[in-house]
Design an enzyme around this catalytic site. Structure first.
Site, short mmCIF file in Angstrom:
data_model
loop_
_atom_site.label_atom_id
_atom_site.label_comp_id
_atom_site.label_asym_id
_atom_site.label_seq_id
_atom_site.Cartn_x
_atom_site.Cartn_y
_atom_site.Cartn_z
N GLU A 162 40.62 48.15 37.32
CA GLU A 162 40.19 48.28 36.42
C GLU A 162 38.70 47.61 36.24
O GLU A 162 38.45 47.27 35.66
CB GLU A 162 40.98 47.73 34.95
CG GLU A 162 42.07 49.12 34.98
CD GLU A 162 42.62 49.03 33.43
OE1 GLU A 162 43.30 49.41 33.19
OE2 GLU A 162 43.15 47.21 33.34
N GLU A 241 47.64 55.21 35.24
CA GLU A 241 48.83 54.50 33.96
C GLU A 241 49.05 54.92 32.70
O GLU A 241 48.17 54.74 31.80
CB GLU A 241 47.72 52.54 34.10
CG GLU A 241 47.81 52.03 35.02
CD GLU A 241 47.54 50.37 34.48
OE1 GLU A 241 46.95 50.35 33.54
OE2 GLU A 241 46.97 49.57 35.17
#
Length: 608
Positions: A162, A241
């Site tokens: 991320e 995710e």
């Protein structure tokens, strides 16, 4: 060496040995559950209808101190990957080096901050890159044989984590990609995972890797993938995710997500052939000092994570299937008729072992406590105090002491990291508290009074731009607006190795934290079962069972009241199980602690 197997991208699909693969994955972190339970959790994940497991690799778990590596027992990641393969699962590997994961310092080892005081994490800083290279070489020394091209189950390897939420430094991203590619080669595919905003996708994407995105059940699938397609016109679409639950901080209500929302969006992803990974499918536990923290920039508030990482996941903290698990299995069963022949997992039995009486053992700040539990560091003179990191102390507590020369006044600590218990002449005077931004305290003193500042590290920030979260007291300490720049004594309490055998009962009057001890004997002839330790009535602290640190407890803040105790850490009768409890604030009225068979994860008074 010739490749044994091949994974590639053909058009918009993953292709394994010439056949299309729809990745249906669940996250399960080996470092959040004892190794004895790995196969059980993996088998339940497979029984839900998933074909892949995803795990981070946590640098600090394997190298907690510089060049002191651990890859055996609960740290044996190669064994975890082999266990996944034995259950017929592919593996998505997420080696970071930064992983976030609600872990202390985002999984980076704290000693980087001590060895390199000016290090810039997650950048091209030469020290960070060189240490990352050394670490990645160690990781793939363990895992290269298990890459898919070498005959193992690892099909995808993530680059960074991320990063689009942190920066946009292309040279850094490319360097990390190249460090990982050096070990992976063409034996697995490289990918990135970022949020759904266009800026996050753009800043996180790395040339030569697959770009994937992360989102929960509230997202509009077409909209978020349209954003992705602007940057990646072709290739498999993947939700790396998919959130069936969420993380929880101390003082909050337990966070979760409705099952109906989860399964409806899952069904849509199945219909649209979206590859996905549940984050988390099994959450587990942040044992000992591994829980991290966030920082709310809007409210300027430090937010430490609770010990449980239950996450409202389909498998509970103790590994039990939930209603959510069965609902997900129903959806996936529509895609796999063979799933009907797979036995449906059931809850495991839990131990309801009852109350254990605890007795006072030693006062942490007494001479005995200092010598037996403390570590005396060199004295310092001046207003700058050494941090945990500069002293190479990972966690626990740090005691700073000096004398004051004023009669009464205001104590000011602008940068407490994190919770400071203030004592004047061995009498508790109050708290300086990072969580509540409490930086001043009125004190009653006389010339020559001893000021004792006991600092608790509540977990390093794991996400965002405040990642460099040094612990201790970072700025000066002021009393009546004057810096206390005389002589300071410094005593650390790492709390790494705790057992009662070395602690005799202290005869000194208690002040400050106290260590308590109790014994639990299981019912005769009964195999040890998982159980939950109810900390209700106690204040705040840590608990060890047979030397295993269960983590932080803080029932007065909540929402977590119980600590999960794996049955594999308990001894059968007639052996006694040793319970040590370090209470920082206020013991329970009857000095008992209760082993129960049901978790309590949503209680407390929410006082910080």
């Amino acid at each position: 060496m010739a490749k044994v197997h091949n994974i590639s991208i053909v058009g918009n699909e993953f292709n394994v040995d010439g056949q299309p693969l729809h990745i249906m994955s669940g996250s399960l972190h080996y470092f959040r559950v004892p190794a004895a339970y790995w196969t059980d959790r993996l088998r339940k994940l497979k029984a839900a209808g998933l074909n892949t497991v995803s795990t981070y690799v946590e640098w600090s778990f394997h190298e907690p101190e510089e060049r002191r590596y651990s890859f055996s027992g609960d740290h044996d990641i190669a064994q975890f990957v082999q266990a996944a393969a034995a259950e017929g699962l592919y593996v998505l590997l997420r080696p970071g080096p930064y992983i976030c994961a609600e872990r202390d310092l985002g999984g980076l080892p704290y000693w980087l901050l001590g060895k390199y005081p000016n290090i810039k994490l997650r950048t091209t800083d030469k020290d960070f890159i060189e240490e990352t290279k050394t670490w990645m070489a160690k990781v793939f020394e363990q895992l290269s044989p298990f890459l898919f091209g070498n005959g193992g189950p690892i099909i995808l390897v993530q680059v960074e984590n991320e990063y689009g939420s942190y920066g946009s430094d292309m040279p850094y991203k490319e360097q990390i990609r190249d460090v990982i590619r050096e070990h992976v080669g063409t034996n697995a595919l490289l990918y990135t995972a970022d949020g759904t905003y266009s800026s996050l996708i753009r800043d996180g994407a790395v040339p030569g890797t697959l770009t994937t995105i992360n989102f929960g059940p509230e997202a509009n699938i077409d909209k978020v993938f349209n954003s992705l397609r602007k940057y990646m016109p072709e290739g498999p679409l993947m939700n790396s995710e998919y959130y069936p639950g969420w993380l929880t901080h101390w003082t909050e209500n337990f966070q979760g997500k409705e099952t109906a929302l989860i399964v409806n969006k899952l069904n849509e992803m199945m219909i649209k052939k979206i590859n996905f990974n549940f984050y988390m499918f099994f959450g587990g536990t942040n044992f000992e000092f591994t829980a991290g923290a966030n920082y709310d920039e809007s409210w300027h508030r430090y937010q430490p994570d609770i010990t449980s990482y239950d996450y409202d996941a389909p498998l509970s903290e103790a590994g039990d299937p939930t209603f959510k698990y069965y609902a997900i299995r129903e959806v996936l069963q529509q895609n796999d008729s063979n799933l009907k022949t797979v036995p449906i997992p059931a809850e495991s039995h839990k131990g309801n072992y009852g109350k254990v009486s605890l007795s006072r053992k030693i006062s942490l700040l007494s001479p005995e406590g200092r010598s037996r539990l403390g570590k005396k560091y060199s004295d310092v003179t001046g207003s700058k105090l050494p941090t945990f990191e500069s002293l190479r102390q990972r966690a626990g507590l740090m005691l700073y002491e000096t004398t004051v020369n004023d009669t009464n006044g205001i104590l000011e600590i602008k940068l407490p990291r994190d919770r400071v218990y203030v004592f004047v002449d061995k009498v508790f005077s109050g708290l300086i508290n990072r969580m509540t931004n409490t930086h001043n305290l009125s004190l009653e003193t006389t010339p020559g009074s001893v000021l004792s500042l006991l600092v608790e590290n509540q977990g390093r920030i794991n996400y965002g731009l405040r990642l460099h979260d040094y612990k201790g007291i970072l700025g000066s300490v002021k009393f009546n607006n004057k810096k206390l720049d005389g002589k300071w004594t410094v005593t650390g309490y790492p709390l790494e190795q705790m057992n009662a055998a070395s602690h005799t009962v202290s005869q000194t009057r208690d002040y400050g934290p106290v260590l308590y001890e109790g014994k639990l004997t299981l019912p005769e002839g009964q195999h040890p079962l998982d159980t939950f330790l109810d900390t209700g009535g106690w204040g705040k602290g840590y608990i060890w069972v047979n030397g295993h640190n269960l983590g932080r407890y803080w029932p007065s803040a909540g929402p977590q009241i119980t600590l999960y105790v794996p049955g594999v850490w308990l001894y059968e009768a007639p052996a006694q199980n040793e319970v040590l409890l370090l209470e920082l604030e206020k013991p329970s009225a009857d000095l008992t602690i209760d082993f129960i068979d049901t978790p309590k994860l949503n209680g407390g008074n929410f006082a910080s």
